[in-house]
Design a protein around this motif. Structure first.
Motif, PDB file in Angstrom:
ATOM      1  N   MET A   1       0.834  -1.205   0.000  1.00 23.25           N
ATOM      2  CA  MET A   1       0.000   0.000   0.000  1.00 23.25           C
ATOM      3  C   MET A   1       0.871   1.258   0.000  1.00 23.25           C
ATOM      4  N   GLY A   2       1.817   1.302   0.930  1.00 25.02           N
ATOM      5  CA  GLY A   2       2.674   2.473   1.018  1.00 25.02           C
ATOM      6  C   GLY A   2       3.528   2.637  -0.208  1.00 25.02           C
ATOM      7  N   ASP A   3       4.086   1.522  -0.707  1.00 28.33           N
ATOM      8  CA  ASP A   3       4.920   1.599  -1.909  1.00 28.33           C
ATOM      9  C   ASP A   3       4.126   2.134  -3.094  1.00 28.33           C
ATOM     10  N   TRP A   4       2.893   1.690  -3.246  1.00 24.34           N
ATOM     11  CA  TRP A   4       2.059   2.125  -4.372  1.00 24.34           C
ATOM     12  C   TRP A   4       1.780   3.631  -4.306  1.00 24.34           C
ATOM     13  N   GLU A   5       1.381   4.104  -3.134  1.00 25.66           N
ATOM     14  CA  GLU A   5       1.071   5.523  -2.969  1.00 25.66           C
ATOM     15  C   GLU A   5       2.319   6.378  -3.175  1.00 25.66           C
ATOM     16  N   GLU A   6       3.456   5.876  -2.701  1.00 28.99           N
ATOM     17  CA  GLU A   6       4.699   6.612  -2.904  1.00 28.99           C
ATOM     18  C   GLU A   6       5.047   6.707  -4.385  1.00 28.99           C
ATOM     19  N   LEU A   7       4.840   5.605  -5.121  1.00 30.29           N
ATOM     20  CA  LEU A   7       5.088   5.612  -6.556  1.00 30.29           C
ATOM     21  C   LEU A   7       4.141   6.576  -7.278  1.00 30.29           C
ATOM     22  N   LYS A   8       2.890   6.609  -6.837  1.00 27.98           N
ATOM     23  CA  LYS A   8       1.919   7.522  -7.447  1.00 27.98           C
ATOM     24  C   LYS A   8       2.356   8.974  -7.267  1.00 27.98           C
ATOM     25  N   ARG A   9       2.781   9.331  -6.070  1.00 25.27           N
ATOM     26  CA  ARG A   9       3.229  10.700  -5.818  1.00 25.27           C
ATOM     27  C   ARG A   9       4.459  11.034  -6.672  1.00 25.27           C
ATOM     28  N   LYS A  10       5.355  10.059  -6.779  1.00 21.38           N
ATOM     29  CA  LYS A  10       6.559  10.282  -7.565  1.00 21.38           C
ATOM     30  C   LYS A  10       6.225  10.468  -9.040  1.00 21.38           C
ATOM     31  N   VAL A  11       5.296   9.653  -9.550  1.00 20.34           N
ATOM     32  CA  VAL A  11       4.901   9.750 -10.960  1.00 20.34           C
ATOM     33  C   VAL A  11       4.223  11.085 -11.243  1.00 20.34           C
ATOM     34  N   ARG A  12       3.372  11.557 -10.330  1.00 16.05           N
ATOM     35  CA  ARG A  12       2.717  12.851 -10.537  1.00 16.05           C
ATOM     36  C   ARG A  12       3.756  13.983 -10.594  1.00 16.05           C
ATOM     37  N   GLY A  13       4.755  13.916  -9.720  1.00 20.20           N
ATOM     38  CA  GLY A  13       5.810  14.931  -9.761  1.00 20.20           C
ATOM     39  C   GLY A  13       6.599  14.879 -11.059  1.00 20.20           C
ATOM     40  N   ILE A  14       6.903  13.647 -11.506  1.00 19.94           N
ATOM     41  CA  ILE A  14       7.650  13.498 -12.762  1.00 19.94           C
ATOM     42  C   ILE A  14       6.825  14.019 -13.938  1.00 19.94           C
ATOM     43  N   GLU A  15       5.529  13.715 -13.933  1.00 22.06           N
ATOM     44  CA  GLU A  15       4.664  14.168 -15.024  1.00 22.06           C
ATOM     45  C   GLU A  15       4.635  15.687 -15.104  1.00 22.06           C
ATOM     46  N   SER A  16       4.534  16.347 -13.963  1.00 22.96           N
ATOM     47  CA  SER A  16       4.508  17.810 -13.943  1.00 22.96           C
ATOM     48  C   SER A  16       5.811  18.396 -14.492  1.00 22.96           C
ATOM     49  N   LYS A  17       6.934  17.825 -14.074  1.00 23.94           N
ATOM     50  CA  LYS A  17       8.217  18.324 -14.560  1.00 23.94           C
ATOM     51  C   LYS A  17       8.401  18.035 -16.051  1.00 23.94           C
ATOM     52  N   LEU A  18       7.939  16.869 -16.483  1.00 23.63           N
ATOM     53  CA  LEU A  18       8.053  16.526 -17.895  1.00 23.63           C
ATOM     54  C   LEU A  18       7.279  17.506 -18.774  1.00 23.63           C
ATOM     55  N   GLU A  19       6.090  17.854 -18.346  1.00 21.03           N
ATOM     56  CA  GLU A  19       5.281  18.807 -19.111  1.00 21.03           C
ATOM     57  C   GLU A  19       6.005  20.147 -19.246  1.00 21.03           C
ATOM     58  N   GLU A  20       6.566  20.614 -18.150  1.00 24.00           N
ATOM     59  CA  GLU A  20       7.271  21.896 -18.162  1.00 24.00           C
ATOM     60  C   GLU A  20       8.508  21.840 -19.054  1.00 24.00           C
ATOM     61  N   LYS A  21       9.310  20.792 -18.907  1.00 21.19           N
ATOM     62  CA  LYS A  21      10.553  20.703 -19.668  1.00 21.19           C
ATOM     63  C   LYS A  21      10.288  20.483 -21.156  1.00 21.19           C
ATOM     64  N   CYS A  22       9.292  19.669 -21.480  1.00 21.31           N
ATOM     65  CA  CYS A  22       8.976  19.417 -22.892  1.00 21.31           C
ATOM     66  C   CYS A  22       8.453  20.673 -23.573  1.00 21.31           C
ATOM     67  N   GLN A  23       7.685  21.470 -22.846  1.00 21.76           N
ATOM     68  CA  GLN A  23       7.215  22.730 -23.412  1.00 21.76           C
ATOM     69  C   GLN A  23       8.380  23.670 -23.686  1.00 21.76           C
ATOM     70  N   ALA A  24       9.310  23.756 -22.746  1.00 20.41           N
ATOM     71  CA  ALA A  24      10.487  24.606 -22.944  1.00 20.41           C
ATOM     72  C   ALA A  24      11.339  24.089 -24.099  1.00 20.41           C
ATOM     73  N   HIS A  25      11.439  22.775 -24.219  1.00 23.44           N
ATOM     74  CA  HIS A  25      12.215  22.173 -25.308  1.00 23.44           C
ATOM     75  C   HIS A  25      11.572  22.460 -26.653  1.00 23.44           C
ATOM     76  N   ALA A  26      10.233  22.319 -26.720  1.00 23.85           N
ATOM     77  CA  ALA A  26       9.527  22.583 -27.969  1.00 23.85           C
ATOM     78  C   ALA A  26       9.586  24.061 -28.337  1.00 23.85           C
ATOM     79  N   PHE A  27       9.669  24.922 -27.327  1.00 22.63           N
ATOM     80  CA  PHE A  27       9.760  26.363 -27.569  1.00 22.63           C
ATOM     81  C   PHE A  27      11.007  26.709 -28.384  1.00 22.63           C
ATOM     82  N   LEU A  28      12.087  25.978 -28.155  1.00 22.13           N
ATOM     83  CA  LEU A  28      13.317  26.227 -28.906  1.00 22.13           C
ATOM     84  C   LEU A  28      13.163  25.893 -30.381  1.00 22.13           C
TER      85      LEU A  28
END
Length: 227
Positions: A1-28
């Protein structure tokens, strides 16, 4: 249970950063930002900003892939089997950002090659012939550039002809407008001319009547005198 929730939080953080970085990359890759892609000395080299973003995106994608694999192992061991749909969504997110990252990389590479082509041609004052670049992609860019220039020249010629035609039509319109003005003036003057002609006819008729009366009077006087 704890491992799953921890992975979910980590994935949400990664998704947010990916969106930001990919937008900046596409801007170039946008045309207006072509000056951010390369330096003047060697346009084929990636800029420091591009290299940094690409590295960060690759690391985030690797972290997201690891989280997805960890979630897959938890599901395979029977933990939270009802969350398979969520894992599928995370895998789709991974595939989406991976595809977008690769598309942007290709677009940036093409822009760098185009910049190198223009820089080399401008620096030498001449245009290389097909096959002299030793790079099929550069040869293709050269062919595309020449085709675009040819199309632009054709469009310029067509526009010049259209402008000349427009000027000719404008001159014809001005000539017709002058003719209409003259006809309108003539139509306005016709009643005055008609009145003058009528007055002349009336005066001539009156003069003829007076002359006729004078002649008749003379004849009557002559007849009376002779009798």
């Amino acid at each position: 249970m704890g491992d799953w929730e921890e992975l979910k939080r980590k994935v949400r953080g990664i998704e947010s950063k990916l969106e930001e970085k990919c937008q900046a990359h596409a801007f170039l890759a946008q045309p207006m930002n072509s000056d951010l892609l390369y330096d003047e000395e060697n346009p084929l080299l990636e800029s420091s900003e591009e290299q940094c973003l690409a590295t960060e995106i690759e690391n985030l994608l690797a972290a997201l892939s690891e989280c997805n694999d960890a979630m897959g192992r938890l599901l395979a061991h029977g933990t939270r089997t009802s969350s398979s749909a969520l894992l599928q969504r995370y895998r789709e997110i991974f595939n989406y950002y991976t595809s977008e990252f690769h598309k942007t990389q290709v677009a940036l590479q093409r822009k760098r090659e185009s910049a190198e082509l223009l820089k080399s041609g401008a620096g030498r004052g001449v245009t290389k012939k097909f096959g002299e670049w030793g790079n099929p992609q550069m040869d293709q860019l050269l062919r595309e550039r020449n085709a675009i220039h040819s199309s632009l020249r054709s469009v310029g010629s067509i526009l010049s002809q259209a402008i000349e035609t427009k000027d000719g039509l404008r001159a014809q319109r001005q000539g017709l407008s002058g003719a209409n003005t003259g006809l309108a003036g003539l139509a306005t003057n016709l009643p005055s001319i008609s009145r003058v002609v009528d007055a002349i006819h009336r005066k001539k008729t009156r003069d003829n009547a007076i002359i006729g009366l004078i002649i008749a009077s003379c004849l009557c006087f002559t007849i009376w005198y002779l009798v």
